[in-house]
Design an enzyme around this catalytic site. Structure first.
Site, PDB file in Angstrom:
ATOM      1  CE  LYS A  35      21.501  -7.304  12.707  1.00 58.70           C
ATOM      2  NZ  LYS A  35      22.200  -5.997  12.828  1.00 58.70           N
ATOM      3  CE1 TYR A 253      33.314 -35.841  28.217  1.00 57.41           C
ATOM      4  CE2 TYR A 253      31.685 -34.206  27.549  1.00 57.41           C
ATOM      5  CZ  TYR A 253      32.348 -35.400  27.317  1.00 57.41           C
ATOM      6  OH  TYR A 253      32.058 -36.135  26.212  1.00 57.41           O
TER       7      TYR A 253
HETATM    8  C1  LIG Z   1      21.465  -5.217  13.764  1.00 59.16           C
HETATM    9  C2  LIG Z   1      21.213  -3.774  13.490  1.00 59.16           C
HETATM   10  C3  LIG Z   1      20.027  -3.167  13.946  1.00 59.16           C
HETATM   11  C4  LIG Z   1      19.061  -3.835  14.914  1.00 59.16           C
HETATM   12  O1  LIG Z   1      19.554  -3.668  16.222  1.00 59.16           O
HETATM   13  P1  LIG Z   1      18.780  -4.204  17.495  1.00 59.16           P
HETATM   14  O2  LIG Z   1      19.631  -3.783  18.632  1.00 59.16           O
HETATM   15  O3  LIG Z   1      18.661  -5.678  17.348  1.00 59.16           O
HETATM   16  O4  LIG Z   1      17.436  -3.544  17.519  1.00 59.16           O
HETATM   17  C5  LIG Z   1      19.760  -1.865  13.520  1.00 59.16           C
HETATM   18  N1  LIG Z   1      20.631  -1.205  12.719  1.00 59.16           N
HETATM   19  C6  LIG Z   1      21.792  -1.743  12.311  1.00 59.16           C
HETATM   20  C7  LIG Z   1      22.711  -0.954  11.447  1.00 59.16           C
HETATM   21  C8  LIG Z   1      22.125  -3.039  12.690  1.00 59.16           C
HETATM   22  O5  LIG Z   1      23.301  -3.569  12.294  1.00 59.16           O
END
Ligand SMILES: *Cc1c(COP(=O)(O)O)cnc(C)c1O
Length: 358
Positions: A35, A253
């Site tokens: 994702k 800044y």
């Molecule tokens: C994002 C996500 C993962 C992956 O988690 P990590 O901590 O990056 O390994 C797995 N399962 C679900 C439901 C997620 O939303």
């Protein structure tokens, strides 16, 4: 020569990390979470790399990410949409043979409407139960009702998500595993999935039929002692200018950093407009030839300033400093900025040029 910040994406290291996770599992298949543009590393490139490495189960958050994954990988792999379906997406799910993850009774009804007339989901669907995180997922109390309602087509996966997997000492982990087991009794012979990256490190009781590692693929998170993952990317930015400061002068800044002694500083072409967080002001560092140069003053939109007094031999325009990578570990840099590796890599904007290395 371009003076853009750049990220070398180490595709072979991402494949290496996937194999390392697979080797750490006692049971079950190793999936991959890609994702958010594969946590900033590039969805298509990472999907292709991991598919070639043998991965058949890909998880994304949104249907449009799943569609891109399908277009890249062809008909073979299973692609799960973690955030679930919306009523207007039936054609998208069917044409791309996407596996909806059903997270609520509303989403269950959405999909049930698609199943009328006995037309099944081409690759089935998953049920996601909330076992204690209270973020997303079906309530455990609805288990038997859902088991009855799944008569038209049984789910291909029962899943849940761990709230505290990074903390192996948390009682929440065992509680959630126990809850999932109870739920699974209502779905005999349906495979289970519980572990994200941290869940894999928790051991056998969390591996089940399929795991969903994300951050570990990209070299982040906190793997157990002795298991070394490789950085998924190396983030670099070029020096634009070097200057000598006298004691008493300030930087950036608000003049938030003041020299107490003569200091050689360099200005690099990266800032929060590239996704390098402003919270790293006066906290993070840049590695120049292996030497850590502290960030001085505020991170601005396009620029940062660093102390190169100890790396004066390398400090000249056009030389690249490393902000994430082998000399600047992702989680260490993230922690200095008060955040986590996930946010640092997913936050890199399109202004950072991605350079893919196989
Ligand atoms: C994002 C996500 C993962 C992956 O988690 P990590 O901590 O990056 O390994 C797995 N399962 C679900 C439901 C997620 O939303």
């Amino acid at each position: 020569m371009s003076l853009r910040p750049r990220a070398h994406i180490h595709l072979s290291s991402i494949a290496y990390n996937w194999r390392a996770i697979k080797a750490a599992q006692v049971t079950g298949i190793t999936g991959a979470v890609i994702k958010a543009d594969a946590y900033g590393h590039g969805l298509r490139e990472v999907a292709e790399t991991l598919h070639d490495a043998g991965c058949d189960h890909f998880f994304v958050a949104h249907a449009f990410e799943a569609e891109a994954t399908r277009a890249t990988l062809g008909s073979h792999p299973n692609i799960y949409v973690l955030n679930g379906p919306s009523p207007d997406e039936e054609a998208l799910y069917r044409e791309n043979a996407l596996i909806p993850v059903i997270n609520s009774s509303f989403q269950f009804r959405t999909m049930a409407d698609w199943l009328v007339d006995g037309v099944k989901m081409p690759r089935g669907y998953a049920l996601h139960f909330d076992t204690g995180m209270n973020r997303l997922g079906l309530p455990a109390k609805d288990t038997s009702e859902l088991a009855d309602a799944s008569a038209a087509q049984a789910p291909v996966l029962i899943m849940s998500h761990l709230a505290c997997s990074e903390d192996s000492g948390s009682a929440m982990n065992a509680h959630q595993a126990e809850q999932l087991k109870t739920i699974s009794d209502a779905f005999p012979n349906v495979p289970l999935s519980l572990a994200n990256s941290g869940g894999v490190w928790l051991g056998l009781d969390y591996h089940h039929a399929l795991t969903r590692p994300g951050i570990a693929l990209y070299g982040g998170g906190h793997p157990p002692e002795g298991l070394v993952l490789k950085p998924g990317l190396t983030l670099e930015a070029p020096i634009l200018q070097v200057r000598q400061l006298a004691a008493g002068e300030t930087v950036g800044y608000g003049g938030s950093w003041r020299a107490i002694a003569p200091t050689l500083i360099a200005t690099l072409a990266i800032g929060y407009g590239d996704g390098f967080p402003r919270s790293a002001s006066n906290k993070g560092f840049v590695s120049l030839g292996g030497k850590r140069c502290p960030i001085l003053g505020r991170v601005s939109m396009d620029l940062i300033t660093i102390d190169v007094t100890q790396a004066s031999d390398l400090a000249r325009p056009g030389v690249y400093g490393q902000l994430i990578g082998p000399d600047a570990p992702l989680e260490e840099q993230a922690a200095l900025a008060g955040t986590i590796g996930y946010e640092l890599t997913t936050g890199l904007t399109p202004r950072v040029k991605r350079i893919y290395q196989s």
